[in-house]
Design a protein around this motif. Structure first.
Motif, PDB file in Angstrom:
ATOM      1  N   SER A 120      50.989  31.574  29.286  1.00 15.17           N
ATOM      2  CA  SER A 120      49.963  32.627  29.262  1.00 15.17           C
ATOM      3  C   SER A 120      49.695  33.028  30.699  1.00 15.17           C
ATOM      4  N   SER A 147      43.030  42.350  29.069  1.00 12.98           N
ATOM      5  CA  SER A 147      43.735  41.635  28.016  1.00 12.98           C
ATOM      6  C   SER A 147      45.166  41.370  28.470  1.00 12.98           C
ATOM      7  N   TYR A 148      45.704  40.256  28.027  1.00 10.56           N
ATOM      8  CA  TYR A 148      47.049  39.873  28.440  1.00 10.56           C
ATOM      9  C   TYR A 148      48.064  40.912  27.985  1.00 10.56           C
ATOM     10  N   ASN A 193      45.873  37.218  35.349  1.00 11.56           N
ATOM     11  CA  ASN A 193      44.875  38.084  34.735  1.00 11.56           C
ATOM     12  C   ASN A 193      43.554  37.773  35.423  1.00 11.56           C
ATOM     13  N   GLY A 194      43.292  38.466  36.521  1.00  6.02           N
ATOM     14  CA  GLY A 194      42.135  38.155  37.339  1.00  6.02           C
ATOM     15  C   GLY A 194      41.103  39.254  37.351  1.00  6.02           C
ATOM     16  N   SER A 195      39.964  38.941  37.945  1.00  6.69           N
ATOM     17  CA  SER A 195      38.938  39.964  38.092  1.00  6.69           C
ATOM     18  C   SER A 195      39.349  41.007  39.122  1.00  6.69           C
ATOM     19  N   GLN A 209      45.739  41.471  39.044  1.00  8.07           N
ATOM     20  CA  GLN A 209      46.219  41.571  37.670  1.00  8.07           C
ATOM     21  C   GLN A 209      47.683  41.988  37.657  1.00  8.07           C
ATOM     22  N   LEU A 214      38.294  41.385  33.527  1.00  9.44           N
ATOM     23  CA  LEU A 214      39.520  40.721  33.119  1.00  9.44           C
ATOM     24  C   LEU A 214      40.227  41.538  32.046  1.00  9.44           C
ATOM     25  N   THR A 265      44.210  32.940  34.337  1.00  7.96           N
ATOM     26  CA  THR A 265      42.954  33.680  34.423  1.00  7.96           C
ATOM     27  C   THR A 265      42.218  33.263  35.696  1.00  7.96           C
TER      28      THR A 265
END
Length: 418
Positions: free
Chosen positions: A136, A26-27, A102-104, A107, A24, A139
């Motif tokens: 945000s 960071s944003y 924000n994924g594995s 993204q 993941l 995730t």
């Protein structure tokens, strides 16, 4: 027999590879600054051209088939997809987003194509995407994979069945080898056993690479079964390749474990965004969610989602998926809490995201263009596509719950859906 039953119990972890949590990112604040889709002239040729030019400039894609500038003529490519072909059904396709993830595996910001004839659907999902984007990133983590086929065998009695099971469990390595010989992508990961009197169900669980895998696992399971029938000294009096125990294209409590990909997603919505974008309050939104989860339980619904099948069906049609798989894919477990800051925490878990980015209908012109729009066409992209799909569902759940909690639901459909 008691020892046999204990030997075939195989507890499974809830995720395959813990390293996914370390992928993941960071944003990136720039993601929230991704450009908004032009929404002027929603029902005119000019508006269509504005949005096509926007996507072409943002992603450097042609979209010639989606735009209608090119027409499908490669009839030879239909083999394996349809019989008695007469033409193409044209379903309107629009886009929502950007949906910031924000994924594995997925993204960044995504402009998501959805094909539907249901008015208000894209407006609702687009509003949910906006609320998420202004709070945000969503995730997302892919937890587990598996596609099942459940061949079923009938014996004269349970004693013969037990001997058959013992032989089967002694040859699992052979079955894995047969799977590798039959398919370049399928891997046999598990064999489950279900016994009811003289009926035995074998639950073969495979991973299928970047294909959705239903045909692949059928062929591999049949190869294994043919080997069993030829070599096992105990013969069934009847057998079939599928005993309707796999949950294929239907809702099943068994499929709360995994069928396809098990994916989970979460977000914290800022209270200011709940008010400004979703036009409700955290308290009303949470109460609406509680009532709907309770209602689903009373009705015997598997899962508690409001309408994930809406977003999935539209996404599946646009991107060449097996739309009937929304039967199992739409099972969703949701959770909502009000945080100490009076923000909204929302999570959704979907255990049956059965999708593919190769094979099936993915290579047809408009479907390929839609997958390319998401950066999900071809090998190595099915996990990314699954994570985008659940993020779409999360956005849609938030928007419909908000609309109901604030009394907007009926008015939105009167305005946009009639």
């Amino acid at each position: 027999m008691e020892n046999l039953i204990s030997n075939i119990s195989r507890p499974k972890h809830d995720y395959i590879d813990s390293s996914v949590f370390h992928k993941l990112e960071s944003y990136n604040p720039k993601h929230s600054q991704a450009e908004k889709i032009p929404d002027q002239d929603p029902y005119t040729l000019n508006g269509q051209k504005l949005r096509l030019n926007f996507i072409r400039s943002q992603l450097n894609l042609d979209l010639d088939f989606l735009s209608g500038e090119k027409v499908f003529t490669n009839n030879e490519s239909l083999k394996g997809n349809i019989e008695n072909y007469i033409g193409m059904s044209q379903i309107p396709t629009g886009i929502i987003g950007p949906l910031v993830i924000n994924g594995s595996l997925a993204q960044g910001p995504f402009y998501v194509p959805l094909a539907t004839t249901e008015g208000a659907l894209l407006a609702s999902y687009n509003r949910g995407a906006k609320a998420c984007r202004e709070s945000s990133p969503i995730t997302v983590v892919t937890l587990q994979e598996g596609v099942q086929r459940t061949p079923t065998f009938k014996f004269k009695n349970v004693i013969e069945l037990g001997k058959f099971v013992s032989w089967v469990l002694d040859h699992t390595e052979t079955f894995s080898a047969l799977t590798r010989e039959t398919s370049n992508y399928a891997i046999l990961n598990d064999i489950g056993i279900n016994i009811e009197g003289n009926i035995l169900i074998l639950r073969f669980e495979f991973t299928s690479g970047d294909a959705s895998g239903q045909n692949m696992v059928t062929i591999c399971s049949d190869r294994i079964c043919q080997y069993i029938l030829e070599n096992c000294p105990i013969k069934p009096v009847f057998w079939t390749i599928e005993g309707n125990f796999s949950g294929d294209k239907k809702i099943s409590p068994l499929n709360t474990r995994v069928r396809g990909k098990k994916v989970t997603a979460e977000i914290v919505l800022k209270k200011e965004v709940v008010k400004s974008v979703l036009k409700t309050t955290p308290a009303l939104l949470h109460e609406q969610w509680r009532i709907c989860v309770s209602g689903a339980k009373k009705a015997g619904v598997v899962g508690g989602g409001m309408h994930p099948s809406n977003g999935l069906a539209a996404l599946f049609i646009a991107c060449g998926q097996d739309v009937a798989c929304t039967g199992e894919a739409s099972v969703a477990v949701t959770r909502m809490e009000i945080t100490e800051e009076n923000d909204i925490y929302f999570a959704i878990t979907m255990s049956n995201m059965i999708v593919g980015t190769v094979g099936g209908g993915t290579s047809f012109p408009t479907q390929r263009e839609c997958l390319e729009l998401l950066g999900c066409y071809g090998a190595g992209k099915s996990g990314k596509f699954a994570e985008i799909a659940i993020a779409v569902c999360l956005a849609g759940e938030l928007s419909i719950l908000a609309a109901m909690s604030s009394g907007q639901f009926t008015a939105a459909h009167q305005t946009l859906g009639r």
